[in-house]
Design an enzyme around this catalytic site. Sequence first.
Site, PDB file in Angstrom:
ATOM      1  N   GLY A  43       9.609 -55.179 -31.566  1.00  0.00           N
ATOM      2  CA  GLY A  43      10.151 -53.997 -32.242  1.00  0.00           C
ATOM      3  C   GLY A  43      10.561 -52.844 -31.347  1.00  0.00           C
ATOM      4  N   GLU A  97       5.875 -47.769 -28.352  1.00  0.00           N
ATOM      5  CA  GLU A  97       5.681 -48.511 -29.605  1.00  0.00           C
ATOM      6  C   GLU A  97       6.807 -48.154 -30.576  1.00  0.00           C
ATOM      7  OE1 GLU A  97       4.597 -50.905 -31.104  1.00  0.00           O
ATOM      8  OE2 GLU A  97       2.719 -50.586 -32.163  1.00  0.00           O
ATOM      9  N   ASP A  98       7.225 -49.122 -31.393  1.00  0.00           N
ATOM     10  CA  ASP A  98       8.309 -48.845 -32.341  1.00  0.00           C
ATOM     11  C   ASP A  98       7.846 -47.924 -33.469  1.00  0.00           C
ATOM     12  OD1 ASP A  98       6.628 -50.798 -33.340  1.00  0.00           O
ATOM     13  OD2 ASP A  98       8.188 -52.223 -33.872  1.00  0.00           O
ATOM     14  N   ASP A 101       1.835 -47.521 -38.026  1.00  0.00           N
ATOM     15  CA  ASP A 101       1.639 -47.643 -39.465  1.00  0.00           C
ATOM     16  C   ASP A 101       0.129 -47.494 -39.721  1.00  0.00           C
ATOM     17  OD1 ASP A 101       2.615 -48.402 -42.107  1.00  0.00           O
ATOM     18  OD2 ASP A 101       1.744 -50.356 -41.757  1.00  0.00           O
ATOM     19  N   GLY A 103      -2.036 -48.233 -37.538  1.00  0.00           N
ATOM     20  CA  GLY A 103      -2.582 -47.855 -36.226  1.00  0.00           C
ATOM     21  C   GLY A 103      -3.448 -48.942 -35.604  1.00  0.00           C
ATOM     22  N   THR A 105      -2.667 -51.920 -34.472  1.00  0.00           N
ATOM     23  CA  THR A 105      -2.073 -52.525 -33.269  1.00  0.00           C
ATOM     24  C   THR A 105      -2.333 -51.646 -32.055  1.00  0.00           C
ATOM     25  OG1 THR A 105      -0.312 -53.413 -34.651  1.00  0.00           O
ATOM     26  CG2 THR A 105       0.086 -53.408 -32.283  1.00  0.00           C
ATOM     27  N   LYS A 129       4.134 -43.130 -39.239  1.00  0.00           N
ATOM     28  CA  LYS A 129       3.899 -43.023 -40.697  1.00  0.00           C
ATOM     29  C   LYS A 129       2.446 -42.601 -40.874  1.00  0.00           C
ATOM     30  CE  LYS A 129       5.559 -47.302 -42.034  1.00  0.00           C
ATOM     31  NZ  LYS A 129       5.968 -48.413 -42.911  1.00  0.00           N
ATOM     32  N   PHE A 150       9.379 -48.680 -45.963  1.00  0.00           N
ATOM     33  CA  PHE A 150       9.561 -49.801 -45.053  1.00  0.00           C
ATOM     34  C   PHE A 150      10.942 -49.641 -44.434  1.00  0.00           C
ATOM     35  CE2 PHE A 150      10.705 -54.013 -43.619  1.00  0.00           C
ATOM     36  CZ  PHE A 150       9.575 -54.310 -42.869  1.00  0.00           C
ATOM     37  N   ASP A 157      12.568 -54.942 -37.663  1.00  0.00           N
ATOM     38  CA  ASP A 157      13.143 -56.040 -38.437  1.00  0.00           C
ATOM     39  C   ASP A 157      12.564 -56.158 -39.838  1.00  0.00           C
ATOM     40  OD1 ASP A 157      10.507 -56.956 -37.709  1.00  0.00           O
ATOM     41  OD2 ASP A 157      11.156 -58.984 -38.201  1.00  0.00           O
ATOM     42  N   ARG A 163      17.395 -55.873 -36.653  1.00  0.00           N
ATOM     43  CA  ARG A 163      16.980 -55.216 -35.404  1.00  0.00           C
ATOM     44  C   ARG A 163      18.158 -54.554 -34.700  1.00  0.00           C
ATOM     45  NH1 ARG A 163      11.679 -56.768 -34.263  1.00  0.00           N
ATOM     46  NH2 ARG A 163      11.118 -58.903 -34.739  1.00  0.00           N
TER      47      ARG A 163
END
Length: 173
Positions: A43, A97-98, A101, A103, A105, A129, A150, A157, A163
Site C-alpha cells: 500500500g 505507512e499508507d 486504521d 493501528g 500493523t 483514521k 474505506f 487497493d 492502486r
Amino acid sequence: MTAEKYTVLISKEEIHRRVKELGKQLSSEYAGKEILLICTLKGAVIFASDLARSIKVPCEIGFVKAKSYSGDRSTGSVDISFEDLPDIKGRHIIIAEDIIDTGLTLKKLSEYFLAKEPASMKICAFLDKPSRRKADIKADYIGFEIEDHFVVGYGLDHNEKYRNLPFIAKLEL
Ligand code: 5GP
C-alpha cells in the site's frame, strides 16, 4: 471497467502539495543525518516513492510486507514478512505507512524495529483514521486525517484494484 463506484476525497494536487511539505519537513529535521525509509508493501509504495523524491538528505529505502486486510475488512491479525531488510541498528529509520486504521500493523512493526535498536524511529503515515484505533500507536507525521471511510487509490487497493489511481477516493461498496 469496474462495478464499484467511487468519489474523490483527496485530489492529486492536494496529495502532491502535502507530500512535498512532508519531504521538506523531514529534510529539515534530518539535516546532517541519513534516513532509512522503510516502505510497507504494498500500500505505501507510491507514497514512499513520492516522499523519497521530496527528501533532500541521503535516504536509503527498505521494504517490509504487512497484510491485515482482506477486501474491505481488517482480519484482526497481522501477517508480516521481513525479507531483505537492511541493518536497522544505529540507523535513523522512518516507517512509511499508507494508512493507520486499527493501528495493529504499526504496533507490531514498531515493536519489531525498536527491538533492533535503531538510533531513532519515526512513523510517517499518509492517511490516518483515528476513530478506528485499537492499538495504542500514533504517527509522528501524517499526510491527511480522514473519517471512517474505506478508501482506495495512491497505492491503496480493494482486492488489488485501484492502486494506480492518482487520487484518494471513497469506495461505495
Ligand atoms: P491496521 O493494522 O492499522 O488496522 O491496518 C493497516 C492496513 O490496513 C493498511 O496498511 C492498509 O493496507 C489496510 N487498510 C486500512 N484501512 C484501509 C482503507 O480504508 N482502504 C484500504 N485500501 N486499505 C486499508
